[in-house]
Write a protein that holds these residues in place. Structure first.
Motif: not given
Length: 432
Positions: A405-432
């Motif tokens: 469970g710890l190994v699965f958590f580490i890899f799933c947590f890293l995927m989640s953190r990278y997705s948040m980083y990628f969202e911030r990187k692609l954020d253009t500051g525009h909101r509908n």
């Protein structure tokens, strides 16, 4: 200006003043805790209750889990003689088995090299500041990893590359003269004909002439986290492009193509993954010609990929539906055709909107790989039983699930953190 007025004007700013730091009582850990846990009387009471329960749990758990745990021992009895805590010696003692399954120990360098090369192959995909030429290695890596892990002659992967090149040539030729959809069908037809009639004879002839390869390893030897990464990473990488094509096909104006895509997506999403795995492991053999050797791991990878593709298609379809109609109209105003508009304007924005759903599907797929233990593939969950059945570790209960469970958590947590980083990187500051 009178002397009286001159005396009242003490200072006139000639430039913008720097921003002052926030008040001390609004900064730091204490301010964060006050805002998040003690902002109201109700929050304060709940925070105290929950904090007390967590403290009691840690007080009871930490001695067994950390302070009294044993990491070096040859059996469960030796662990109990050393201390009364968790016997994580089973992890250190059977670490190679948990990671590689029953892969030959003298060949461990091959999956380790494949894992390192996987990180190299993912690097230009995950980071855009690396040279784009590295994407060529990313494209070739799946065949290289297959050859390293399973072994055999080098001509098999090379002929797959030749088949892909020939299918690409067919796609370009037909797409230019007819349309991209027919070109894609032509590429698929070339690939199927190649694999059915040309691949094995050519590989056999070349192997007879020049035999270059690695020692073969049967799929039954694979296990542990190695098989988890093989199935999970392959399903993640392959399901995204297939899901994109299915999402585009479902929104197509071509009735036949739309009907096929809708039927596939709804059928796959309406069937549990475990049912598809049972079909892959048992029922599929009844529909194959006698004597056909269709590797069980390959069958599972295909089913897992198709399952994830159906869910990925719906996630991407949501991103396409979320785009304002003006984006499509702007593409038409620029004079772009369907494929140009999709590739340059529509799809990049839809994928950006869909990042949370895409990563959520990836994480779910990675965790769902443990279901393969039900059909006899010894992934980390499946390999626990042989370890527990051994005389040395008979009686182990919690330690192996905690490690897995710890190994699965580490890899799933890293995927989640990278997705948040990628969202911030692609954020253009525009909101509908």
């Amino acid at each position: 200006m009178s002397d009286t007025h001159a005396e009242t004007v003490r200072y006139v700013a000639t430039h913008e003043l720097p921003a002052l730091p926030a008040p001390v009582n609004t900064r730091g850990p204490a301010a964060w805790a006050r805002a998040n846990f003690f902002s109201t009387p109700r929050d304060t009471i709940l925070s105290i209750i929950v904090g007390g329960l967590i403290a009691i749990g840690l007080w009871k758990l930490l001695p067994w889990l950390v302070f009294d745990s044993v990491f070096v021992a040859g059996s469960l009895n030796e662990c109990r003689e050393i201390d009364s805590g968790a016997c994580f010696a089973v992890v250190t003692s059977r670490f190679n088995q948990l990671i590689f399954g029953f892969y030959p120990p003298e060949l461990f360098w091959r999956p380790i090299l494949a894992f390192v090369l996987m990180l190299v192959a993912f690097a230009p995909v995950l980071h855009d500041n690396l040279p784009r030429k590295m994407l060529w290695f990313s494209a070739v890596f799946p065949l290289l990893a297959y050859w390293l892990i399973w072994g055999g002659t080098i001509w098999g992967p090379l002929m797959i590359i030749a088949m892909i090149a020939l299918a690409f040539v067919a796609f370009k030729a037909v797409a230019k003269s007819v349309n991209p959809v027919v070109g894609l069908l032509a590429a698929v037809a070339v690939g199927i004909l190649w694999m059915l009639f040309l691949h094995d004879p050519i590989v056999s002839a070349l192997s007879s002439a020049v035999n270059v390869g690695l020692e073969p390893v049967e799929s039954s030897k694979l296990g542990g986290f190695q098989i988890t990464f093989i199935i999970g990473v392959t399903g993640i990488v392959a399901s995204l492009p297939i899901g994109i094509l299915l999402a585009l096909g479902r929104g197509s104006d071509m009735p036949t193509l739309k009907m096929i895509c809708v039927g596939f997506i709804e059928f796959i999403r309406g069937v549990p993954l475990i049912t598809l795995l049972f079909v892959a492991s048992t029922l599929l053999n009844y529909f194959l010609p006698p004597g056909t050797n269709f590797d069980i791991v390959l069958r599972v990878i295909i089913m897992v990929t198709l399952f994830a593709s159906a869910y990925m298609a719906e996630v991407i379809r949501g991103g396409l539906a979320a785009l304002p109609k003006g984006q499509y109209e702007a593409a038409d105003a620029l004079g772009l055709n369907y494929w140009q508009a999709t590739r340059l304007i529509i799809l990049p924005q839809a994928l950006k909107i869909s990042i949370p759903g895409i990563v959520n599907t990836f994480i779910g797929l990675f965790k769902d790989t443990v279901l393969v233990s039900i059909i006899g593939i010894l992934d980390p969950i499946g390999i626990m039983q042989p370890i527990r059945s051994s005389a040395e570790w008979n009686g182990i209960i919690w330690e192996l699930p905690i490690f897995v469970g710890l190994v699965f958590f580490i890899f799933c947590f890293l995927m989640s953190r990278y997705s948040m980083y990628f969202e911030r990187k692609l954020d253009t500051g525009h909101r509908n």
